[in-house]
Design a protein around this motif. Structure first.
Motif, short mmCIF file in Angstrom:
data_model
loop_
_atom_site.label_atom_id
_atom_site.label_comp_id
_atom_site.label_asym_id
_atom_site.label_seq_id
_atom_site.Cartn_x
_atom_site.Cartn_y
_atom_site.Cartn_z
N PHE A 20 34.41 54.42 54.06
CA PHE A 20 33.39 53.63 53.76
C PHE A 20 33.54 52.29 54.39
CE2 PHE A 20 32.73 56.33 49.94
CZ PHE A 20 31.72 56.90 50.21
N TYR A 21 34.65 52.11 55.22
CA TYR A 21 34.68 50.72 55.92
C TYR A 21 33.81 51.00 56.86
CZ TYR A 21 36.87 46.77 58.04
OH TYR A 21 37.56 45.75 58.82
N GLY A 22 32.86 49.62 57.18
CA GLY A 22 32.09 49.84 58.30
C GLY A 22 30.64 50.25 57.89
N HIS A 40 30.58 46.78 53.08
CA HIS A 40 31.14 45.20 53.21
C HIS A 40 32.85 45.33 52.76
CE1 HIS A 40 27.51 43.30 54.49
NE2 HIS A 40 26.84 44.00 53.32
N ALA A 41 33.66 44.55 53.57
CA ALA A 41 35.05 44.60 52.89
C ALA A 41 35.04 43.97 51.59
CB ALA A 41 35.69 43.78 54.02
N ARG A 42 34.35 43.02 51.20
CA ARG A 42 34.28 42.49 49.95
C ARG A 42 33.94 43.59 49.03
NH1 ARG A 42 32.28 36.80 48.60
NH2 ARG A 42 33.90 36.34 50.15
N THR A 43 32.93 44.35 48.87
CA THR A 43 32.69 45.35 48.13
C THR A 43 34.07 46.47 48.19
OG1 THR A 43 30.49 45.32 48.54
CG2 THR A 43 31.32 47.35 47.66
N LEU A 44 34.58 46.81 49.21
CA LEU A 44 35.82 47.82 49.38
C LEU A 44 36.71 47.07 48.35
CD1 LEU A 44 35.50 49.00 52.79
CD2 LEU A 44 34.92 50.27 50.62
N ALA A 45 37.05 45.73 48.74
CA ALA A 45 38.18 45.08 47.85
C ALA A 45 37.97 45.09 46.36
CB ALA A 45 38.28 43.65 48.50
N GLU A 47 40.59 41.26 50.15
CA GLU A 47 39.60 41.29 51.55
C GLU A 47 40.56 41.66 52.77
OE1 GLU A 47 35.82 39.50 52.07
OE2 GLU A 47 36.19 38.57 50.46
N HIS A 48 41.48 40.52 52.69
CA HIS A 48 42.51 40.58 53.98
C HIS A 48 43.23 41.88 54.06
CE1 HIS A 48 45.19 39.08 56.92
NE2 HIS A 48 46.31 39.52 56.14
N THR A 49 43.81 42.30 53.02
CA THR A 49 44.60 43.66 52.80
C THR A 49 43.65 44.96 53.13
OG1 THR A 49 45.86 42.73 50.83
CG2 THR A 49 45.68 45.06 51.15
N MET A 99 38.07 35.95 49.16
CA MET A 99 38.67 35.50 48.07
C MET A 99 40.21 35.85 48.19
SD MET A 99 38.32 37.20 44.12
CE MET A 99 36.49 37.05 44.02
N LEU A 100 40.93 34.66 47.96
CA LEU A 100 42.44 34.88 47.87
C LEU A 100 42.78 35.61 46.30
CD1 LEU A 100 43.72 31.41 48.95
CD2 LEU A 100 43.19 33.56 50.39
N TYR A 101 44.13 36.19 46.34
CA TYR A 101 44.40 36.89 45.13
C TYR A 101 44.17 36.35 43.97
CZ TYR A 101 47.59 38.64 41.52
OH TYR A 101 48.03 39.24 40.15
N HIS A 102 43.61 37.15 43.16
CA HIS A 102 43.10 36.81 41.82
C HIS A 102 43.48 37.99 40.70
CE1 HIS A 102 40.69 35.64 38.21
NE2 HIS A 102 40.74 34.57 38.69
N PRO A 103 44.36 37.86 39.60
CA PRO A 103 44.81 38.99 38.99
C PRO A 103 43.64 39.72 38.42
CG PRO A 103 45.28 36.84 38.01
CD PRO A 103 44.99 36.53 39.33
#
Length: 97
Positions: free
Chosen positions: A44-46, A49-54, A61-63, A19-23
């Protein structure tokens, strides 16, 4: 032609389906990570999921991936994991006393 972005339900995703930036979802976008956020990320990384952490941290997710990779390269992941565990243990002791 390779499609680099797609939109679903008004949310834009990159070619890796991130997902790209969404306010509404990335409320901490552009803000400095707090110590507690870095502890949570490293713990919790690993595992998650990165999406859940995001979503949990209000960042893309990229950040999340870039920040974790930088902390790993700098040798700080274990330090933040240790701090997370110590804080959690202290909170548990307070609750049981």
């Amino acid at each position: 032609m390779i499609q680099t972005e797609h939109v679903s339900d008004g949310i834009t995703y990159d070619r890796f389906n991130r997902m790209l930036y969404h306010p509404e979802f990335h409320f901490n976008h552009g803000k400095t990570f707090s110590g507690e956020e870095l502890e949570y990320l490293c713990m919790f990384y690993g595992i998650d999921h990165a999406r859940t952490l995001a979503f949990a941290l209000g960042r893309t997710e990229h950040t999340i991936r870039v920040k974790y990779d930088r902390l790993r390269r700098e040798g700080l992941v274990d330090m933040y994991r240790h701090r997370y565990r110590k804080r959690l243990e202290a909170e548990c002791r307070r609750e049981t006393s």
